[in-house]
Every structure is written in C-alpha cells, then in structure tokens.
Scaffold this motif. Structure first.
Motif, PDB file in Angstrom:
ATOM      1  N   ASP A 247       0.809  -1.221   0.000  1.00 52.14           N
ATOM      2  CA  ASP A 247       0.000   0.000   0.000  1.00 52.14           C
ATOM      3  C   ASP A 247       0.843   1.272   0.000  1.00 52.14           C
ATOM      4  N   SER A 248       2.154   1.118  -0.228  1.00 53.34           N
ATOM      5  CA  SER A 248       3.059   2.258  -0.090  1.00 53.34           C
ATOM      6  C   SER A 248       3.105   3.141  -1.330  1.00 53.34           C
ATOM      7  N   GLY A 249       2.666   2.602  -2.467  1.00 51.87           N
ATOM      8  CA  GLY A 249       2.778   3.346  -3.706  1.00 51.87           C
ATOM      9  C   GLY A 249       4.134   3.187  -4.377  1.00 51.87           C
ATOM     10  N   LEU A 250       5.043   2.457  -3.769  1.00 49.19           N
ATOM     11  CA  LEU A 250       6.344   2.224  -4.402  1.00 49.19           C
ATOM     12  C   LEU A 250       6.176   1.311  -5.623  1.00 49.19           C
ATOM     13  N   PRO A 251       6.992   1.531  -6.665  1.00 48.47           N
ATOM     14  CA  PRO A 251       6.893   0.675  -7.848  1.00 48.47           C
ATOM     15  C   PRO A 251       7.480  -0.715  -7.556  1.00 48.47           C
ATOM     16  N   ILE A 252       6.613  -1.706  -7.605  1.00 50.90           N
ATOM     17  CA  ILE A 252       7.042  -3.070  -7.283  1.00 50.90           C
ATOM     18  C   ILE A 252       6.610  -4.020  -8.389  1.00 50.90           C
ATOM     19  N   GLU A 253       7.600  -4.659  -8.976  1.00 48.60           N
ATOM     20  CA  GLU A 253       7.305  -5.703  -9.958  1.00 48.60           C
ATOM     21  C   GLU A 253       8.529  -6.605  -9.984  1.00 48.60           C
ATOM     22  N   ASN A 254       8.408  -7.803  -9.482  1.00 48.88           N
ATOM     23  CA  ASN A 254       9.562  -8.669  -9.281  1.00 48.88           C
ATOM     24  C   ASN A 254      10.652  -7.898  -8.511  1.00 48.88           C
ATOM     25  N   GLY A 255      10.274  -7.423  -7.338  1.00 49.30           N
ATOM     26  CA  GLY A 255      11.192  -6.640  -6.514  1.00 49.30           C
ATOM     27  C   GLY A 255      10.872  -5.163  -6.579  1.00 49.30           C
ATOM     28  N   VAL A 256      11.611  -4.389  -5.816  1.00 48.36           N
ATOM     29  CA  VAL A 256      11.416  -2.942  -5.782  1.00 48.36           C
ATOM     30  C   VAL A 256      12.223  -2.338  -6.932  1.00 48.36           C
ATOM     31  N   GLU A 257      11.549  -1.521  -7.735  1.00 49.10           N
ATOM     32  CA  GLU A 257      12.175  -0.973  -8.942  1.00 49.10           C
ATOM     33  C   GLU A 257      13.071   0.212  -8.589  1.00 49.10           C
ATOM     34  N   CYS A 258      14.355   0.097  -8.900  1.00 47.65           N
ATOM     35  CA  CYS A 258      15.326   1.118  -8.513  1.00 47.65           C
ATOM     36  C   CYS A 258      16.071   1.663  -9.727  1.00 47.65           C
ATOM     37  N   GLY A 259      16.676   2.840  -9.529  1.00 44.02           N
ATOM     38  CA  GLY A 259      17.598   3.389 -10.505  1.00 44.02           C
ATOM     39  C   GLY A 259      18.994   2.829 -10.286  1.00 44.02           C
ATOM     40  N   SER A 260      19.932   3.316 -11.081  1.00 46.91           N
ATOM     41  CA  SER A 260      21.283   2.772 -11.010  1.00 46.91           C
ATOM     42  C   SER A 260      21.947   3.058  -9.662  1.00 46.91           C
ATOM     43  N   ASP A 261      21.461   4.087  -8.935  1.00 43.24           N
ATOM     44  CA  ASP A 261      22.009   4.386  -7.613  1.00 43.24           C
ATOM     45  C   ASP A 261      21.240   3.669  -6.508  1.00 43.24           C
ATOM     46  N   LEU A 262      20.330   2.778  -6.902  1.00 42.52           N
ATOM     47  CA  LEU A 262      19.493   1.983  -5.988  1.00 42.52           C
ATOM     48  C   LEU A 262      18.423   2.805  -5.277  1.00 42.52           C
ATOM     49  N   GLN A 263      18.222   4.063  -5.699  1.00 42.29           N
ATOM     50  CA  GLN A 263      17.065   4.795  -5.184  1.00 42.29           C
ATOM     51  C   GLN A 263      15.819   4.292  -5.913  1.00 42.29           C
ATOM     52  N   GLY A 274      20.053  -5.459  -2.091  1.00 38.56           N
ATOM     53  CA  GLY A 274      20.100  -6.914  -1.974  1.00 38.56           C
ATOM     54  C   GLY A 274      19.058  -7.614  -2.835  1.00 38.56           C
ATOM     55  N   ASP A 275      18.638  -8.777  -2.380  1.00 39.82           N
ATOM     56  CA  ASP A 275      17.743  -9.647  -3.156  1.00 39.82           C
ATOM     57  C   ASP A 275      16.445  -8.958  -3.582  1.00 39.82           C
ATOM     58  N   VAL A 276      16.017  -7.980  -2.789  1.00 38.71           N
ATOM     59  CA  VAL A 276      14.696  -7.381  -3.009  1.00 38.71           C
ATOM     60  C   VAL A 276      14.728  -6.311  -4.097  1.00 38.71           C
ATOM     61  N   ALA A 277      15.935  -5.877  -4.494  1.00 38.21           N
ATOM     62  CA  ALA A 277      16.063  -4.734  -5.402  1.00 38.21           C
ATOM     63  C   ALA A 277      16.199  -5.184  -6.854  1.00 38.21           C
ATOM     64  N   ARG A 278      15.465  -4.524  -7.736  1.00 40.09           N
ATOM     65  CA  ARG A 278      15.654  -4.726  -9.178  1.00 40.09           C
ATOM     66  C   ARG A 278      16.166  -3.414  -9.739  1.00 40.09           C
ATOM     67  N   TRP A 279      17.340  -3.477 -10.342  1.00 40.78           N
ATOM     68  CA  TRP A 279      18.007  -2.226 -10.732  1.00 40.78           C
ATOM     69  C   TRP A 279      18.857  -2.458 -11.973  1.00 40.78           C
ATOM     70  N   PRO A 280      19.166  -1.394 -12.707  1.00 46.98           N
ATOM     71  CA  PRO A 280      20.024  -1.563 -13.877  1.00 46.98           C
ATOM     72  C   PRO A 280      21.483  -1.729 -13.460  1.00 46.98           C
ATOM     73  N   HIS A 281      21.963  -2.948 -13.493  1.00 48.36           N
ATOM     74  CA  HIS A 281      23.358  -3.258 -13.152  1.00 48.36           C
ATOM     75  C   HIS A 281      24.271  -2.528 -14.128  1.00 48.36           C
ATOM     76  N   ALA A 282      25.316  -1.906 -13.592  1.00 47.90           N
ATOM     77  CA  ALA A 282      26.172  -1.052 -14.424  1.00 47.90           C
ATOM     78  C   ALA A 282      26.810  -1.819 -15.574  1.00 47.90           C
ATOM     79  N   LEU A 283      27.043  -3.112 -15.409  1.00 46.43           N
ATOM     80  CA  LEU A 283      27.673  -3.877 -16.481  1.00 46.43           C
ATOM     81  C   LEU A 283      26.676  -4.352 -17.533  1.00 46.43           C
TER      82      LEU A 283
END
Lengths: 398, 121
Positions: A247-263, A274-283
C-alpha cells in the motif's frame, strides 16, 4: 549529515553491510536497523552448508562480531516486523510502533516459495537461522529425506543430508536441473554429482501433493508415483519480500524498482538493497534482480556511498558459489545471457564451462574446483574479453 | 627485520602471484604493469592464501573465496566482506633476486590503524 536519520529495514546481509559501509564512510547521523528475526545478524550462505553439520560449533555464523556491532552505534530493533510504509510522511510502520526516517533502506530480501499442504509436520523451507537449526536437529535422527527442487539450495541440502547418513531423494520438475540458468549440458554434468553419491534424482517429476495426515509421509507426483519421506525440504526459489510495501505506492514488480544508484524510482531518499532490489546493473544496463551474497554486500556499499556522497564502488560481475558433496561450483557473470562455447573436463568435478554472447564476448563461466581457471574467466567476464582471446586449449582444457 | 627470499625476477610472470615462506607466509604479487608488492599471505576476511590462489586486477588483489578486494598500494580493503586491511611488506630486488622484508617487530596486524576505511573506492 549529523542530524540525519537512516532507517534500514532488514538485518540481512544487505542491511547490515549498508550500516557498516555508512559508518566506514564517516556517516555520523543516527541509524536504526530493524530485523524481523530475534537473532544477532547472521550470514546466509552457511545455513545450507556448515550450519547443518552436527559438528558445527555454532548454529549460525555471525555477520559481524558483537563488539563490531556495538561499535556501529546503531539502534538495533530485533524481533520487530515492518508492516507498512508511508513515503509522504516518511514513516515506517512496525508491529512495535512507527519510526520516522530521513533516508530509508529496504533490505527485506526474499521469502521462499512453498507448496500447498506445507502445514504438515516435517515440511521445511531453508531461509532462516530457525529453519537451519530445526533441520539440523531433525537430520540427526537420519530421516528419509525428500528434496523438492534441484537448485543450489536443494542440492546443498541433499548433500548435507547425505553426508549425515540420510537416504535422500530429489524431485525436480525440469528434465535437467538448472538448465534454464546454465544450459542443458552443464546442468546435466552438475546433476551427476547426486547420482555419484547415491542420492536419487527424479527428473521431469511434477509435484502433486504431500502424503500424510499430521506428519508428512511422502511426496506424491503427478505421474502417480509416491516417494516415501519423513522430512521434506522445498527449494523451489523465492519471491521478493515486498508484501509490507503493497500500500506504499512504491513501484514493485519482481522486486522494488530502482535506478542505477538503488534509489527507488520516483522516491528519492528511499533505497532498496540486496535480493529485493531490481536495478540496472552497471555492467548490463537492463534491470536485474540478483539473489547473490556478494551482490547484497555490493548494494550495501553502493547505497551508503549515495547517502554519504562517497565515490560509488566499481560494479562487479555477478558471482555465486555452491558447495556440494565436497566440491565447489563457482559461477561468474550471467551464463543465461550467452551460449555455451567451451566445455572441458569429463565429469562434474573438473568442469570448466565458458559462455559467450552472439558477438563472441565472454559473458559467463562455471568452474568446479579450479580457482585459478575461474578467476581468469571471471576477469574475462568483467572485461568483456572476446572468447577468441582466451587460451581455451591451455589453461581451461583440464 | 626478516628478509624472505621469494624468487628470481623472471620466475614470476607479470599478472601473477606466489607464496614465500619465512617465519610467516607472505604473498608476493607482480602486477601486469610489472610492479611488485607483498603482503601477509591470508585474506583478512577468512583464512585463504592470496599468494597461491588470488587474482590481480591492475593494482588490486581479489580473493577468490568471497571476492574481497584489496588495494596493493596501501593494503586497504575495497569491498566487503573484507573490512580489515592487508599488512603490506616491502619488496626489495637485488640483481635478479626478489626479497620480501618483514618487520618482525609488529607481526600482529594493527587493527586500530587498518579498520575504518571506506568500503566504497
């Protein structure tokens, strides 16, 4: 930054490493670390390995010493469960009251998938210290063990149970274990480890139901076959632990959707690690969610550097290992992003596998018990070395 | 002071590592650029011989057990799980022979000095 309050939800590898990195980088504000479990923060990889051994000195492996924990000057709230988040008023709701934050780090990890009927006694997943302690206790009685799922957790559990003299059977829905990650040839080769140690492996075997009234007595398959068992461990993957955020309004789809800085996307000041974060890996660029131990630590350092303004750590190639039947399997990069271009060795114990993408660039490697070869291939993954530049007939021929 | 003979200069290829034994074990590193470094042999996270099994990336050494990295110029840990610096030693080359000079007065790593570095370089 002295007056800033960072709240970290999850006394996990990612959560604790975030706190450590903040202090190492000179963060002088207040830190609150919330952990659902009552235990001193512990390391996860040993839970399916040495922590199951009857000879283990301790039930868990601490992530850091009690003295180091004190030195972090963190308000540690163990046995407290986060139940909700209001990002507008910057409040985390818990079963022990509300906590306001200036920066929030979500490090709640994943929860193991379960199968219907798992309320019978004797059916386990393996994710927590309590799971491992109870499994260790029960394995000592040498039950007949059935493992559902031939991934790393299942394979390590089977190996540990076998080492303790249990009769072990593995049930795997795929025709070849780990084929979706490592390909058919490598999956086949690694699965030979089970048979060589007398562990039964039922492949292409679809679970139907658990047999038993109060205590599990076996696993019934869709084929009609029933495998007797006194103890069942289900290792069929895990889902991000994000229910508390629904109910937080955070974007969640197969984990919490983050930017490259993990925000978290659209929510500056809120991070996931960690495991819960989905983010664009720099590589890689494309968003990934990686359930690896090293990744959790790297995220901790990355989040801390974004909060403190310290230089961001250099992105590393994904790395994971598994200890089974006395051998160590090491994986670098993302084998599923390429095709198998080199396979050496004759069995599971001397396997060297190299994966390359369509351009012939090394993107992944699987190596058993050959650290030097593994580290060379890991470097090739990191550097994006063309496979033609590798001395495949030499160092990696076995 | 103790001088530990490591090898002949040509015995260690650039980009490789070895272990030398004196009163303690030391790891000897020759980077791809040809620079020489030496440290205590074990990773500071868990007992593991960096001389025999580690990997060099520029001026960094990577422990293959858990991928801890250290800066060879300072010994500082660059990532988790390492949080304690490697104790570095001086390398002396005499003619074609490579020696590691170990300060036997301070054989215990000084944890005060080595902790508290940024795991984010």
């Amino acid at each position: 930054m002295t007056g800033m309050h960072v709240v970290v939800v999850g006394a996990s590898v990612a959560g604790v490493r975030t706190v450590q990195a903040l202090r190492m980088q000179g963060f002088e504000g207040t830190i609150t670390l919330i952990g659902e479990e009552p235990h001193h923060p512990y390391d996860k990889p040993p839970l399916s390995k040495e922590n199951l051994s009857p000879d283990a000195a301790e039930a868990t492996t601490p992530l850091l010493s009690a003295e180091d924990l004190v030195a972090l000057d963190v308000d540690l709230r163990l046995g407290v469960r986060a139940t909700g988040l209001d990002p507008v008023s910057q409040v985390v709701r818990t079963d022990d009251g509300e906590i306001t934050y200036d920066r929030l780090v979500i490090a709640t990890g994943v929860q193991p998938r379960t199968l219907p009927g798992s309320d019978l006694d004797g059916i386990f997943t393996l994710r927590t210290a309590d799971d491992a302690a109870e499994l260790r206790r029960r394995l000592a009685a040498r039950p007949r063990v059935a493992v559902v799922g031939a991934g790393f957790i299942g394979a390590e559990l089977a190996s540990a149970a076998h080492a303790q003299g249990c009769e072990v059977t593995i049930v795997e829905a795929q025709k070849i274990p780990m084929a979706h990650i490592l390909g058919a040839e490598v999956g086949t080769r690694l699965a030979e480890l089970h048979g060589r140690h007398g562990v039964g492996l039922h492949l292409g075997a679809r679970f139907h139901h658990f047999v038993g009234d109060t205590h599990v007595e076996g696993v019934a398959l869709v084929s009609g076959e029933a495998l007797p068992a006194d103890l069942v461990v289900v290792g069929i993957g895990a889902e991000p632990a994000t229910a508390w955020l629904q109910d937080s309004g955070l974007p969640i789809e197969n984990g919490v959707e983050c930017g490259s800085d993990l925000q978290v996307v659209g929510h500056p000041g809120i991070y996931a690690a960690g495991d819960v974060a989905r983010w664009p890996h720099a590589l890689y660029g494309a968003p990934l969610r990686i359930e690896h131990w090293t990744n959790a630590s790297e995220h901790g350092a990355l989040v801390a550097s974004d909060i403190t303004g310290a230089p961001a750590p250099r992105a590393q190639a994904p790395y994971v290992w598994s200890d089974q039947y006395g051998v160590r399997i090491q994986i670098a990069g993302l084998p599923s992003h390429g095709n198998l271009v080199h396979l050496a060795g004759s069995g599971p114990e001397d396997l060297v596998a190299v994966y390359a993408d369509d351009q012939g660039v090394v993107v992944g490697a699987v190596v058993v018990d050959d650290t030097r070869a593994f580290m060379k291939l890991r470097k090739a993954v990191t550097r994006g070395t063309p496979v033609t530049d590798l001395d495949l007939g030499g160092a990696f021929a076995s | 002071m103790e001088r530990i003979f490591a090898c002949q200069v040509d015995d260690l290829e650039p980009g490789s590592t070895m272990t030398a034994q004196g009163s303690i074990s030391v790891a000897v590193y020759r980077t791809e650029d040809g620079d020489w470094f030496a440290s205590d042999d074990s990773c500071t996270h868990e007992q593991f011989s960096l001389g025999s099994e580690s990997d060099l990336e520029d001026d960094e050494v990577v422990c293959p057990l858990h991928m801890a990295r250290f800066d060879l110029k300072t010994g500082k840990p660059l990532c988790f799980p390492a949080t304690v610096a490697l104790r570095m030693h001086e390398v002396v080359i005499e003619g074609t022979e490579v020696y590691v000079v170990v300060d036997t007065e301070s054989s215990e790593a000084s944890s005060d000095e080595t902790s508290g570095v940024a795991a984010g370089a």
